[in-house]
Design an enzyme around this catalytic site. Structure first.
Site, mmCIF file in Angstrom:
data_model
loop_
_atom_site.group_PDB
_atom_site.id
_atom_site.type_symbol
_atom_site.label_atom_id
_atom_site.label_comp_id
_atom_site.label_asym_id
_atom_site.label_seq_id
_atom_site.Cartn_x
_atom_site.Cartn_y
_atom_site.Cartn_z
ATOM 1 N N ASN A 10 0.860 -1.179 0.000
ATOM 2 C CA ASN A 10 0.000 0.000 0.000
ATOM 3 C C ASN A 10 0.902 1.237 0.000
ATOM 4 O O ASN A 10 1.498 1.558 1.018
ATOM 5 C CB ASN A 10 -0.895 -0.054 1.254
ATOM 6 C CG ASN A 10 -1.681 1.217 1.468
ATOM 7 O OD1 ASN A 10 -1.809 2.055 0.572
ATOM 8 N ND2 ASN A 10 -2.226 1.379 2.680
ATOM 9 N N LYS A 12 0.085 4.283 -0.248
ATOM 10 C CA LYS A 12 -0.571 5.437 0.376
ATOM 11 C C LYS A 12 -0.435 6.678 -0.513
ATOM 12 O O LYS A 12 -0.367 6.542 -1.739
ATOM 13 C CB LYS A 12 -0.015 5.653 1.788
ATOM 14 C CG LYS A 12 -0.077 4.361 2.620
ATOM 15 C CD LYS A 12 0.183 4.568 4.073
ATOM 16 C CE LYS A 12 0.079 3.248 4.806
ATOM 17 N NZ LYS A 12 0.257 3.359 6.238
ATOM 18 N N HIS A 99 -9.348 1.327 5.506
ATOM 19 C CA HIS A 99 -8.024 1.530 6.085
ATOM 20 C C HIS A 99 -8.145 2.519 7.246
ATOM 21 O O HIS A 99 -8.909 3.488 7.173
ATOM 22 C CB HIS A 99 -7.044 2.054 5.019
ATOM 23 C CG HIS A 99 -5.634 2.034 5.507
ATOM 24 N ND1 HIS A 99 -5.151 2.985 6.368
ATOM 25 C CD2 HIS A 99 -4.632 1.143 5.308
ATOM 26 C CE1 HIS A 99 -3.883 2.684 6.670
ATOM 27 N NE2 HIS A 99 -3.549 1.565 6.030
ATOM 28 N N GLU A 101 -6.410 4.889 8.199
ATOM 29 C CA GLU A 101 -6.166 6.302 7.878
ATOM 30 C C GLU A 101 -7.418 6.933 7.272
ATOM 31 O O GLU A 101 -7.686 8.121 7.491
ATOM 32 C CB GLU A 101 -4.951 6.415 6.946
ATOM 33 C CG GLU A 101 -3.663 6.165 7.725
ATOM 34 C CD GLU A 101 -2.541 5.537 6.917
ATOM 35 O OE1 GLU A 101 -2.611 5.536 5.677
ATOM 36 O OE2 GLU A 101 -1.590 5.036 7.547
ATOM 37 N N GLU A 171 -4.821 -4.782 11.063
ATOM 38 C CA GLU A 171 -3.761 -3.783 11.208
ATOM 39 C C GLU A 171 -3.983 -2.987 12.488
ATOM 40 O O GLU A 171 -4.778 -2.028 12.498
ATOM 41 C CB GLU A 171 -3.782 -2.814 10.033
ATOM 42 C CG GLU A 171 -3.579 -3.466 8.692
ATOM 43 C CD GLU A 171 -3.073 -2.466 7.665
ATOM 44 O OE1 GLU A 171 -1.953 -2.645 7.198
ATOM 45 O OE2 GLU A 171 -3.794 -1.510 7.361
ATOM 46 N N GLY A 177 3.005 2.362 10.782
ATOM 47 C CA GLY A 177 3.978 3.432 10.552
ATOM 48 C C GLY A 177 4.723 3.878 11.794
ATOM 49 O O GLY A 177 5.372 4.915 11.796
ATOM 50 N N SER A 217 3.926 -1.917 10.309
ATOM 51 C CA SER A 217 5.389 -1.898 10.465
ATOM 52 C C SER A 217 6.064 -3.218 10.081
ATOM 53 O O SER A 217 7.067 -3.594 10.685
ATOM 54 C CB SER A 217 5.776 -1.485 11.892
ATOM 55 O OG SER A 217 5.359 -0.162 12.147
HETATM 56 P P1 PGA Z 1 3.137 0.412 7.623
HETATM 57 O O1 PGA Z 1 1.641 0.592 7.071
HETATM 58 O O2 PGA Z 1 3.692 -0.872 7.036
HETATM 59 O O3 PGA Z 1 3.880 1.621 7.140
HETATM 60 O O4 PGA Z 1 3.045 0.336 9.108
HETATM 61 C C1 PGA Z 1 0.776 -0.510 6.965
HETATM 62 C C2 PGA Z 1 -0.545 -0.053 6.410
HETATM 63 O O5 PGA Z 1 -1.050 0.994 6.809
HETATM 64 O O6 PGA Z 1 -1.126 -0.733 5.546
#
Ligand code: PGA
Length: 258
Positions: A10, A12, A99, A101, A171, A177, A217
């Site tokens: 992803n 983003k 997601h 976010e 997640e 992140g 992460s």
């Molecule tokens: P990340 O994001 O690997 O940067 O923690 C995962 C995600 O949001 O899908």
């Protein structure tokens, strides 16, 4: 992993069109027949979907493309939205919904997430339904009821026999992140609870086929832990998927663990 593993990157809101094409090309250049047993999905920003799907098509690659979001509406007067028909035309086979976010920053509700999931299914695409708890819920020990409620509302109205057409990505928000990762035991426990919820809503065959991913992460150094976690069938990768070498290293670690 009894089910076919899925590794999704992803990207983003990162990469310009040129950067996305270059990143896709680097990943495709590393692809070998050894990748055949896994589904690898690249999820760039909407504006780069055509460029990424062209790289895949020109190189006769088996990589797949997904969208980060989709409109719940069909084509029409809905300014700024991107429909299932539009992303299908750009070769998308997958679409992310829910997601954290988008739930947190954009304010998407469970109802909207569910509508988007239905739109994808109706268009023949595979929804990746993202679920996961914030830090305070985790610390209060309330992860399982929180996540299973998200699964129930996300899947509402999906016919029992079609629930395995959905991929569920667990997640934990506190791990996205941040560099903090869930322990494989925690991921496995939540995956078990998710599968248990789907079992209540569907049947044994569907439950057995359902793919559950871990995200948060994931890096080359820790991916193996999650490949080996019981009931986890792959990974949704954010930050590390922007680095072709890191992303390829994660794919390789999944293959080695096969
Ligand atoms: P990340 O994001 O690997 O940067 O923690 C995962 C995600 O949001 O899908």
């Amino acid at each position: 992993m009894a089910r076919r593993p899925l590794i999704a990157g992803n990207w983003k809101m990162n990469t310009t069109y040129a950067e996305a094409v270059s990143l896709a090309q680097k990943i495709v250049n590393e692809e070998t027949r050894a990748w055949d047993p896994v589904d690898v999905v690249l999820i760039p920003p909407f504006v780069s979907l055509r460029g990424v799907s062209n790289v895949i098509a020109f190189d006769d690659s088996r990589l797949l493309v997904g969208a980060q979001d989709v409109s719940p509406f069909d084509d029409g007067a809905v300014t700024g939205e991107i429909s299932v028909r539009m992303i299908t035309d750009l070769d998308c086979k997958y679409g992310l919904v829910g997601h954290s976010e988008r739930r947190g920053i954009i304010g998407e509700t469970d109802t909207l997430v569910n509508q988007k999931l239905h739109a994808l299914l109706a268009g023949g695409l595979t929804p990746i339904l993202c679920v996961g708890e914030p830090a305070d819920v985790h610390e209060a020990g309330e992860t399982i009821p929180y996540v299973t409620a998200q699964v129930r509302t996300g899947l509402e109205g999906v016919p029992a026999g079609r629930m395995d057409e959905v991929v569920i990505a667990y997640e934990p928000i506190w791990a996205i992140g941040t560099g903090a990762v869930a322990t494989p035991d925690h991921a496995a426990e939540v995956a078990r609870a998710i599968r248990g919820t789907v079992a209540e809503l569907s049947n044994e065959v569907v439950t057995e086929e359902l793919r559950i991913l871990y995200g948060g992460s994931v890096k080359p150094g820790n991916a193996t832990l999650f490949v080996e976690a019981e009931g986890i069938d792959g990974m949704l990768i954010g930050g590390a998927s922007l680095d072709a070498n890191a992303f390829v290293a994660i794919i390789d670690s999944v293959l080695e663990a096969q």
